[in-house]
Write a protein that holds these residues in place. Structure first.
Motif, PDB file in Angstrom:
ATOM      1  N   THR A 101       0.849  -1.193   0.000  1.00  0.00           N
ATOM      2  CA  THR A 101       0.000   0.000   0.000  1.00  0.00           C
ATOM      3  C   THR A 101       0.881   1.238   0.000  1.00  0.00           C
ATOM      4  O   THR A 101       1.893   1.291   0.709  1.00  0.00           O
ATOM      5  N   THR A 102       0.511   2.228  -0.805  1.00  0.00           N
ATOM      6  CA  THR A 102       1.283   3.461  -0.886  1.00  0.00           C
ATOM      7  C   THR A 102       0.481   4.631  -0.326  1.00  0.00           C
ATOM      8  O   THR A 102      -0.736   4.580  -0.224  1.00  0.00           O
ATOM      9  N   ALA A 103       1.194   5.688   0.034  1.00  0.00           N
ATOM     10  CA  ALA A 103       0.564   6.916   0.514  1.00  0.00           C
ATOM     11  C   ALA A 103       1.298   8.095  -0.091  1.00  0.00           C
ATOM     12  O   ALA A 103       2.518   8.069  -0.255  1.00  0.00           O
ATOM     13  N   GLN A 104       0.570   9.122  -0.449  1.00  0.00           N
ATOM     14  CA  GLN A 104       1.167  10.339  -0.986  1.00  0.00           C
ATOM     15  C   GLN A 104       1.373  11.345   0.146  1.00  0.00           C
ATOM     16  O   GLN A 104       0.439  11.663   0.867  1.00  0.00           O
ATOM     17  N   VAL A 105       2.615  11.839   0.277  1.00  0.00           N
ATOM     18  CA  VAL A 105       2.940  12.838   1.295  1.00  0.00           C
ATOM     19  C   VAL A 105       3.610  14.017   0.594  1.00  0.00           C
ATOM     20  O   VAL A 105       4.707  13.879   0.062  1.00  0.00           O
ATOM     21  N   LEU A 106       2.929  15.154   0.569  1.00  0.00           N
ATOM     22  CA  LEU A 106       3.472  16.359  -0.057  1.00  0.00           C
ATOM     23  C   LEU A 106       3.921  17.323   1.026  1.00  0.00           C
ATOM     24  O   LEU A 106       3.174  17.609   1.966  1.00  0.00           O
ATOM     25  N   VAL A 107       5.143  17.826   0.911  1.00  0.00           N
ATOM     26  CA  VAL A 107       5.711  18.676   1.960  1.00  0.00           C
ATOM     27  C   VAL A 107       6.308  19.943   1.353  1.00  0.00           C
ATOM     28  O   VAL A 107       6.563  20.024   0.143  1.00  0.00           O
ATOM     29  N   THR A 124       2.766  11.371  11.467  1.00  0.00           N
ATOM     30  CA  THR A 124       2.030  10.760  10.355  1.00  0.00           C
ATOM     31  C   THR A 124       2.864   9.699   9.655  1.00  0.00           C
ATOM     32  O   THR A 124       2.377   8.598   9.346  1.00  0.00           O
ATOM     33  N   MET A 125       4.128  10.020   9.401  1.00  0.00           N
ATOM     34  CA  MET A 125       5.006   9.061   8.722  1.00  0.00           C
ATOM     35  C   MET A 125       5.198   7.805   9.568  1.00  0.00           C
ATOM     36  O   MET A 125       5.197   6.682   9.049  1.00  0.00           O
TER      37      MET A 125
END
Length: 368
Positions: A101-107, A124-125
């Motif tokens: 499973t992947t997750a998008q994290v924009l910073v 969160t990470m």
């Protein structure tokens, strides 16, 4: 020396040139599937993996049919907005066959400069990794401007490695390591296998920021190495365009490793302990014992809070007799802390008027 096979928590930086063909603008699907197989094999042995992936602007440029020239800020941000959806989908499609499973994290740069946002990002990470998810991290180019951006994903990857407490960072590049000079210009240039210390002489070899072999040049990779190794994270630069680049590195492909003498957890504890405290909390006997056992601090174990501190600020932790146990980063402000002192987790929302975190100071954010 660090080797990929020993990594416990790994950050991999992937540049847009590896994902998108420079000449045609086409997505390199075969390459993506090959590194997805690498990631699956690495995760199967219990290693956490975080990806820092460029490519949104390059993909969006092709979708919007924008010219292969420097884009105005508005067009660059629009390309990022369009391309980021495609980028996330490509990663998801590549990893889901492996049960990942992947997750998008924009910073943005502000997410690490602001301590409260930094702690939120870290929490969160950690939660995502706890669920076995592979976070796909990218700079939020849709809103970032030159004043509030990292500017290159080498620096971003190093900061992500620090944030998640990684012990290894791999920069997949267009060059197979750090050289004494640009090998395309100087035939006598030699590649370093291992660099234990980034000396002024090493820095001089990197040249100016624009003179390297990839975006940002070797200068930014040295800056990334400084950031990573100071936090206990070893870093490698290696050729990334080959199929299965991570397995190639593990099999002995050319690379330069920057070593660290520190453990990432010890480095983080040292950083927390060195900060000037903004307040203090006093614990009951049960909470003091829980600290000694390596647990996080819950509001129910606190009997008093003093000072004026914000979320993410360092506070001294004291036992019932006033002796100093250590120091940690608070996930609540001083005012909020005083409202939830002695309360159980399920009572926090009632006390504050809004939902809150169960932990006041996480065990990873304290130095005892």
């Amino acid at each position: 020396m660090a080797t990929l096979s020993t990594a416990q928590r790994l950050v991999v930086k992937i540049g847009s040139a590896l994902l998108v063909d420079k000449q045609t603008g086409a997505f390199r699907g075969d390459w993506l599937r090959s590194i997805a197989e690498d990631i699956a094999r690495i995760r199967a042995r219990g290693t956490d993996v975080i990806l820092v992936s460029s490519g949104s602007i390059a993909l969006g440029r092709g979708i919007l049919k924008l010219p292969a020239t420097t884009l105005p800020l508005e067009q660059s941000q629009a390309a990022a907005a369009v391309g980021q959806i495609r980028l996330a989908r490509e990663w998801e499609d590549a990893l889901v066959p492996h049960g990942i499973t992947t997750a998008q994290v924009l910073v943005t740069l502000e997410d690490s400069a602001d301590r409260r946002r930094y702690l939120n990002q870290r929490a969160t990470m950690e939660t995502l990794l706890g669920f076995g998810v592979v976070p796909i991290v990218n700079e939020n180019d849709t809103i970032a401007t030159d004043e509030i951006r990292y500017g290159d994903n080498d620096r971003l990857a190093a900061q992500v490695a620090v944030t998640v407490g990684a012990d290894q960072l791999i920069l997949l590049s267009d060059v197979d390591g750090f050289y004494s000079a640009n090998p395309s210009e100087d035939p006598s240039a030699h590649r370093y296998e291992v660099i234990d210390s980034i000396t002024p002489e090493i820095e001089a070899m990197a040249g100016d920021a624009g003179s390297g072999l990839s975006k940002g040049g070797m200068k930014t990779k040295l800056l990334a190495a400084k950031t990573a190794t100071a936090a206990g994270c070893a870093m490698a630069i290696t050729e990334g365009s080959v199929l299965h680049p991570l397995m190639a590195l593990e099999a002995g492909a050319n690379a330069t490793w920057f070593t660290s003498r520190l453990d990432p957890h010890a480095a983080r504890k040292r950083w927390i302990a060195s900060m000037k405290p903004c307040g203090e909390v006093t614990l009951d006997a049960g909470a003091a014992q829980a600290m000694a056992d390596g647990r996080s601090l819950l509001p129910v174990g606190v009997i008093a809070a003093h000072g004026s501190f914000g979320r993410g600020d360092p506070v001294v932790i004291r036992d019932p007799q006033g002796a100093t146990l250590g120091q940690g980063l608070s996930r609540y402000t001083a005012e909020e802390t005083r409202l939830i002192v002695g309360r159980h987790s399920w009572e926090i929302e009632e006390a504050l008027g809004y939902p809150g975190r169960a932990v006041l100071i996480h065990r990873d954010d304290m130095a005892l």
